[in-house]
Design an enzyme around this catalytic site. Structure first.
Site, PDB file in Angstrom:
ATOM      1  N   GLN A  10       0.834  -1.201   0.000  1.00  0.00           N
ATOM      2  CA  GLN A  10       0.000   0.000   0.000  1.00  0.00           C
ATOM      3  C   GLN A  10       0.870   1.253   0.000  1.00  0.00           C
ATOM      4  OE1 GLN A  10      -3.923  -0.144   2.235  1.00  0.00           O
ATOM      5  NE2 GLN A  10      -2.708  -1.551   3.450  1.00  0.00           N
ATOM      6  N   SER A  93       5.153  -5.933   2.927  1.00  0.00           N
ATOM      7  CA  SER A  93       3.824  -6.029   3.541  1.00  0.00           C
ATOM      8  C   SER A  93       2.844  -6.738   2.609  1.00  0.00           C
ATOM      9  CB  SER A  93       3.334  -4.622   3.936  1.00  0.00           C
ATOM     10  OG  SER A  93       2.151  -4.682   4.681  1.00  0.00           O
ATOM     11  N   LEU A  94       1.831  -6.044   2.122  1.00  0.00           N
ATOM     12  CA  LEU A  94       0.872  -6.630   1.189  1.00  0.00           C
ATOM     13  C   LEU A  94       1.566  -7.305   0.006  1.00  0.00           C
ATOM     14  CD1 LEU A  94      -2.061  -6.836  -0.089  1.00  0.00           C
ATOM     15  CD2 LEU A  94      -1.482  -4.675  -1.207  1.00  0.00           C
ATOM     16  N   ARG A 118      -8.281  -9.111   4.657  1.00  0.00           N
ATOM     17  CA  ARG A 118      -7.196  -8.512   5.444  1.00  0.00           C
ATOM     18  C   ARG A 118      -7.444  -7.027   5.642  1.00  0.00           C
ATOM     19  NH1 ARG A 118      -2.042  -6.239   4.027  1.00  0.00           N
ATOM     20  NH2 ARG A 118      -0.294  -6.879   5.375  1.00  0.00           N
ATOM     21  N   HIS A 202       0.872  -2.797  11.063  1.00  0.00           N
ATOM     22  CA  HIS A 202       2.036  -3.479  11.631  1.00  0.00           C
ATOM     23  C   HIS A 202       2.324  -3.126  13.088  1.00  0.00           C
ATOM     24  CE1 HIS A 202       2.831  -5.256   7.765  1.00  0.00           C
ATOM     25  NE2 HIS A 202       2.748  -4.062   7.209  1.00  0.00           N
ATOM     26  N   GLN A 251       2.740 -11.119  10.372  1.00  0.00           N
ATOM     27  CA  GLN A 251       3.065  -9.930   9.589  1.00  0.00           C
ATOM     28  C   GLN A 251       2.167  -8.746   9.930  1.00  0.00           C
ATOM     29  OE1 GLN A 251       1.197  -9.016   6.011  1.00  0.00           O
ATOM     30  NE2 GLN A 251       3.007  -9.391   4.762  1.00  0.00           N
TER      31      GLN A 251
END
Length: 316
Positions: A10, A93-94, A118, A202, A251
């Site tokens: 993102q 991340s993503l 998510r 996170h 994560q």
């Protein structure tokens, strides 16, 4: 030696992304990928990416499928144009979900459903007005962690993205983040600014989302990655499907260790390191991490950059 692929998360999305490629000779391939995602989502994802509104595209439950589809579309285009398989895949991340689709550990339609869920769980975990994230520039990692500890005062504020030397993102409760920004400036930060997001990604505030995400992850069929996958959770390679599911739960409420991950990829002798996704966020970070100039950092997001990356690995 070989080369590596990294997939962004993102923050790299924008209205109109991939428009040039979608209008070109392989445009149908790009739109087909988005059509697959749209079937899962129940709305026209390509229309949202192409025309906005930006506020909807930037809503995390929409951003995540959009970035996944964009990365997969570019990966498929790379392979269609004769691009060879990278030796290692990773993601920020993503972007780890995109990497795992490319590694054939996860089917694309199932990944679309997972990242939508998510995003929903992340947004539901913390009220929009309560969470915040901020970028701290010009301080060492340890100093940023100290600043967060000092500013918390019983609330949550934590270093969550170790993106590059001197570039750390913090997240937590808005008032604590604001205190940490002031403390960082007092400690000599070059810049400290709130990011335009509502989800404190996170941070430990995401633990409820992580716990709830375990169920949909377990319901999906996983396979061992066909290509090497290095996680930004711990900068290590993982192959076991159960381990991958566990990593993707961890994560959500764990820092992204991008600096360590890029250094681990460089230590493997991978060159170039190619960002596969809209924008050049990771490419800029990768250059900051490996400043020797020996690591070639490239990005794929349009026709020119695709051709340049193909040429760099000996295609064309």
């Amino acid at each position: 030696m070989g080369f590596g692929f990294v997939f962004p998360g993102q923050g790299s999305q924008s209205v109109g992304m991939l428009a040039q490629l979608a209008a070109g000779a392989d445009g149908a391939r790009v739109r087909e990928t988005f059509a697959e995602a749209s079937e899962v989502l129940g709305y026209d994802l390509w229309a949202l990416v192409s025309g906005g509104p930006a506020e909807q595209l930037n809503a995390t439950e929409c951003t995540q499928p959009a970035m996944l589809a964009a990365g997969v579309a570019l990966w498929r285009l790379w392979r269609r144009r004769g691009g060879s398989e990278p030796q290692v895949l990773s993601g920020h991340s993503l972007g780890e979900f995109t990497a795992l689709v490319a590694a054939e550990a996860l089917e694309f339609p199932e990944a679309v459903a997972l990242v939508r869920r998510r995003g929903e769980l992340m947004q539901a975990a913390v009220p929009r007005e309560r969470g915040a994230m901020a970028a701290i520039l010009g301080l060492e990692d340890a100093v940023v962690s100290e600043v967060c500890a000092e500013a918390a005062l019983g609330e949550v504020v934590e270093a969550v993205n170790f993106n590059a030397p001197g570039q750390v993102v913090i997240a937590g409760e808005r008032s604590a983040v604001e205190r940490a920004i002031a403390a960082a400036k007092a400690r000599g930060a070059k810049r400290a600014l709130v990011l335009p997001v509502s989800v404190p990604s996170h941070s430990s505030l995401m633990r409820p989302a992580a716990e709830r995400f375990a169920e949909p992850l377990a319901a999906v069929r996983w396979r061992e990655p066909r290509l090497s996958f290095v996680s930004a959770v711990d900068a290590a390679e993982h192959r076991d499907p159960a381990e991958l599911r566990s990593l993707l739960v961890r994560q959500l409420a764990s820092p992204v260790r991008w600096t360590d991950t890029v250094r681990a990829l460089a230590e493997r002798g991978l060159n170039p390191l190619i960002e596969c996704g809209p924008g050049k966020v990771l490419t800029a970070l990768n250059r900051r991490i490996e400043r020797s100039g020996e690591l070639q950092c490239l990005a794929i997001e349009d026709e020119g950059s695709l051709e340049a990356a193909l040429a760099a690995v000996g295609v064309g």
